[in-house]
Scaffold this motif. Structure first.
Motif, PDB file in Angstrom:
ATOM      1  N   ASP A 183       7.318  12.067  -6.403  1.00 33.01           N
ATOM      2  CA  ASP A 183       7.717  13.483  -6.469  1.00 33.01           C
ATOM      3  C   ASP A 183       6.517  14.428  -6.372  1.00 33.01           C
ATOM      4  O   ASP A 183       6.633  15.626  -6.608  1.00 33.01           O
ATOM      5  N   GLN A 184       5.366  13.874  -6.062  1.00 31.38           N
ATOM      6  CA  GLN A 184       4.133  14.638  -5.831  1.00 31.38           C
ATOM      7  C   GLN A 184       3.681  15.393  -7.096  1.00 31.38           C
ATOM      8  O   GLN A 184       3.195  16.514  -7.027  1.00 31.38           O
ATOM      9  N   THR A 204       3.024   2.808   2.497  1.00 36.57           N
ATOM     10  CA  THR A 204       4.315   3.287   2.987  1.00 36.57           C
ATOM     11  C   THR A 204       5.357   3.075   1.913  1.00 36.57           C
ATOM     12  O   THR A 204       5.086   2.446   0.884  1.00 36.57           O
ATOM     13  N   VAL A 205       6.556   3.575   2.159  1.00 35.81           N
ATOM     14  CA  VAL A 205       7.672   3.387   1.229  1.00 35.81           C
ATOM     15  C   VAL A 205       8.780   2.624   1.948  1.00 35.81           C
ATOM     16  O   VAL A 205       9.205   3.008   3.048  1.00 35.81           O
ATOM     17  N   ASP A 260      -3.309   7.525   3.103  1.00 32.58           N
ATOM     18  CA  ASP A 260      -3.846   7.793   1.772  1.00 32.58           C
ATOM     19  C   ASP A 260      -2.720   7.710   0.749  1.00 32.58           C
ATOM     20  O   ASP A 260      -1.590   8.153   1.025  1.00 32.58           O
ATOM     21  N   VAL A 261      -3.011   7.186  -0.437  1.00 37.70           N
ATOM     22  CA  VAL A 261      -1.987   7.033  -1.471  1.00 37.70           C
ATOM     23  C   VAL A 261      -1.431   8.383  -1.921  1.00 37.70           C
ATOM     24  O   VAL A 261      -0.308   8.473  -2.423  1.00 37.70           O
ATOM     25  N   GLU A 262      -2.187   9.434  -1.720  1.00 39.33           N
ATOM     26  CA  GLU A 262      -1.739  10.775  -2.102  1.00 39.33           C
ATOM     27  C   GLU A 262      -0.591  11.245  -1.206  1.00 39.33           C
ATOM     28  O   GLU A 262       0.173  12.150  -1.575  1.00 39.33           O
ATOM     29  N   GLU A 263      -0.454  10.599  -0.026  1.00 43.01           N
ATOM     30  CA  GLU A 263       0.590  10.986   0.918  1.00 43.01           C
ATOM     31  C   GLU A 263       1.863  10.157   0.771  1.00 43.01           C
ATOM     32  O   GLU A 263       2.798  10.300   1.561  1.00 43.01           O
ATOM     33  N   ILE A 264       1.912   9.304  -0.235  1.00 46.52           N
ATOM     34  CA  ILE A 264       3.103   8.479  -0.466  1.00 46.52           C
ATOM     35  C   ILE A 264       4.371   9.336  -0.623  1.00 46.52           C
ATOM     36  O   ILE A 264       5.435   8.952  -0.124  1.00 46.52           O
ATOM     37  N   PRO A 265       4.333  10.509  -1.282  1.00 45.08           N
ATOM     38  CA  PRO A 265       5.537  11.350  -1.339  1.00 45.08           C
ATOM     39  C   PRO A 265       6.094  11.703   0.042  1.00 45.08           C
ATOM     40  O   PRO A 265       7.305  11.766   0.232  1.00 45.08           O
ATOM     41  N   LYS A 266       5.193  11.918   1.022  1.00 46.71           N
ATOM     42  CA  LYS A 266       5.638  12.190   2.394  1.00 46.71           C
ATOM     43  C   LYS A 266       6.353  10.967   2.969  1.00 46.71           C
ATOM     44  O   LYS A 266       7.394  11.090   3.632  1.00 46.71           O
ATOM     45  N   ALA A 292      11.305   8.211   4.468  1.00 47.41           N
ATOM     46  CA  ALA A 292      12.167   7.036   4.278  1.00 47.41           C
ATOM     47  C   ALA A 292      13.596   7.473   3.972  1.00 47.41           C
ATOM     48  O   ALA A 292      14.564   6.875   4.472  1.00 47.41           O
ATOM     49  N   LEU A 293      13.744   8.541   3.165  1.00 47.78           N
ATOM     50  CA  LEU A 293      15.074   9.092   2.875  1.00 47.78           C
ATOM     51  C   LEU A 293      15.747   9.593   4.154  1.00 47.78           C
ATOM     52  O   LEU A 293      16.936   9.338   4.391  1.00 47.78           O
ATOM     53  N   GLU A 294      14.968  10.296   4.975  1.00 45.08           N
ATOM     54  CA  GLU A 294      15.501  10.787   6.246  1.00 45.08           C
ATOM     55  C   GLU A 294      15.944   9.620   7.128  1.00 45.08           C
ATOM     56  O   GLU A 294      17.022   9.640   7.734  1.00 45.08           O
TER      57      GLU A 294
END
Length: 522
Positions: A271-272, A296-297, A388-394, A399-401
């Motif tokens: 959720d960032q 990635t997720v 980057d792990v900071e971009e995991i929320p993206k 993944a939801l999309e």
């Protein structure tokens, strides 16, 4: 004599073998004897299963050297333990060609210079073999009980291997994929390297693979320089491999409990709500050597109704965790509503991680487990591979999309990166009323289909997909060419004669994709 195996050298210590002589194949005296059999015929195929000590007077061998050779070759081919021949009226000597044949195959030939009672020999040997079998079964049962008892006490892998070595006194190798193998007892580094480079199929090894959730997770291997493994050793190998599989399963369930405890942090991550420092601190608390790289997720959407759904979900989580770990990923698991979310980290760059995921998904789709899940209504999606792990929320949002898109249309991929046009449509839908735009272009065809119960929209879609090939379109729609010509003429009247040219065609393709994505399937 070994406690659980009778070898040819042990047979020579029998009372009735005191005057016996080994005339050939001395290198094979360590062969295991599982039964004793008297044979006076040449054709032995239907009488032998392997590891028998064969006794004969040679009555069928005395007149033909060819028969003698055929007989010995048949015994060697059947993997018999040894051949015992009684010298007498039938045979007084062993031909040189037979001696050479036996030596070549390390197949012992033993001769009796005096008359011996074959029935007494077989009785004695069978009694020894049966006693060994009884003792072996008793010892095996006791070993199994010890394994079960120690499992309740939380025994670890090294303690299990120590118990196994205490029973066998044989070199053990335990290797989990992706980790350094454990040698018990430990060996010099040079010797370890030599063994690691040998083929697993080499005769000096007996290997038992360990599967966790249909995945080849580890191997338990015995090593003997002579390559002569007893039945007892193989049974102990099998029991120990089962115990190690149970231990590994228990470790997976412990990790499952850990994931529940980490749920709050993982939720904040996707959720960032975490800083890069907080994310890194969390990762290294479990993987101290981790270096920031790609991630990635992976999302697993559970069906609305599945029998024994809780058991299925637990099994699925453990199955996928094992799959990811086996392929070099560091998985963090989080549940939200009807989704099981895996944050997958890898120490390779984004491109390499994506290639690895491609291979992983291709293999997964061939498994019975995956096929069963798809039938039950599970869905999977993989978000954008980020650097980057900071971009995991993206990656989570993409993944939801992707999951939404895959639920609305049939796609050939579950990767966000493979569905660019669909994602563009999805984002447009969030900004404008795409339904109105679609109506502007496709309304005449849609209305005509509704009024006449026809299939012009489907025909248009296939015609575009085949690049305007009339033959391929007719074949895919299972209609004759004349019917297709009639439909295309009607499409021209509704869309204009130039609907297959330039921007008109591109626009129609885009609108058809958009229509398939936003139409209500229910």
């Amino acid at each position: 004599m070994s406690q659980f195996k009778l070898q040819v050298k042990d047979v020579l210590e029998n009372t009735y073998f005191q005057s016996a002589e080994v005339v050939a194949g001395e290198d094979g005296l360590l062969r295991i004897v599982k039964w004793a059999h008297v044979i006076e015929i040449i054709q032995v195929d239907n009488f032998l299963a392997g590891d028998e000590l064969v006794l004969t007077t040679g009555i069928s061998l005395q007149h033909s050297i060819e028969n003698f050779i055929f007989f010995v070759e048949s015994l060697i081919e059947k993997n018999c333990a040894a051949l015992c021949i009684e010298y007498g009226t039938s045979i007084q000597t062993i031909p040189e060609v037979i001696v050479a044949l036996a030596n070549r195959h390390s197949f012992p030939i033993i001769v009796f210079h005096d008359t011996v009672p074959f029935v007494r020999i077989t009785q004695d040997l069978h009694s020894q073999i049966m006693n060994q079998q009884y003792l072996m079964i008793s010892t095996l049962e006791s070993y199994s009980q010890t394994l079960n008892k120690n499992a309740l006490l939380g025994q670890n892998a090294e303690e299990i291997l120590q118990n196994m070595y205490h029973e066998l006194k044989t070199q053990i190798i335990f290797s989990i994929k992706g980790r350094e193998p454990i040698f018990f007892p430990n060996m010099r580094h040079t010797k370890r390297q030599q063994l690691v480079t040998l083929e697993k199929s080499a005769t000096v090894f007996k290997n038992e693979p360990i599967f966790i959730f249909d995945q080849h997770y580890a191997d338990l291997t015995l090593y003997r320089e002579d390559g002569l493994f007893s039945e007892f050793e193989l049974l102990i190998l099998d029991r120990t491999a089962t115990a190690l599989a149970q231990l590994l399963m228990r470790e997976f369930y412990i990790e499952e409990k850990r994931d529940i405890e980490d749920a709050s942090i993982l939720g904040d991550w996707i959720d960032q709500k975490l800083s890069k420092e907080e994310i890194y601190k969390f990762i290294v608390s479990y993987h101290s050597s981790y270096k920031l790289s790609s991630g990635t997720v992976f999302m697993l959407a559970m069906p609305n109704a599945v029998s024994k759904v809780q058991e299925d979900v637990v099994y699925s989580k453990l199955y996928y965790r094992n799959l990811f770990e086996q392929n070099g990923f560091i998985p963090f698991l989080y549940e939200r509503k009807s989704y099981v979310i895996f944050i997958l980290l890898h120490q390779k760059d984004s491109k390499s991680s994506r290639e690895l995921l491609n291979t992983l998904v291709s293999s997964l789709q061939k498994t019975d487990f995956y096929k069963k899940q798809m039938i039950q209504g599970y869905q999977v999606a993989i978000g954008k591979v980020v650097a980057d792990v900071e971009e995991i929320p993206k990656s989570y949002q993409t993944a939801l999309e992707t999951l939404y898109i895959c639920s609305k249309v049939q796609t050939t991929s579950y990767f966000y990166d493979d569905l660019h046009l669909y994602h563009l449509i999805y984002k447009l839908q969030m900004q404008v009323n795409l339904q109105e735009v679609i109506q502007d272009y496709l309304q005449p065809v849609i209305e005509y289909d509704k009024k006449n119960n026809s299939k012009l929209l489907e025909t248009l879609q296939v015609y575009l997909q085949t690049n305007g090939s009339k033959q391929q379109t007719a074949n895919q729609l299972f209609i004759v060419r004349q019917t297709l010509y009639h439909r295309l003429k009607k499409l021209e009247s509704l869309l204009g004669k130039n609907f297959m040219k330039g921007h008109n065609r591109i626009t129609l393709e885009f609108m058809l994709l958009a229509n398939s994505l936003i139409e209500d399937k229910n």
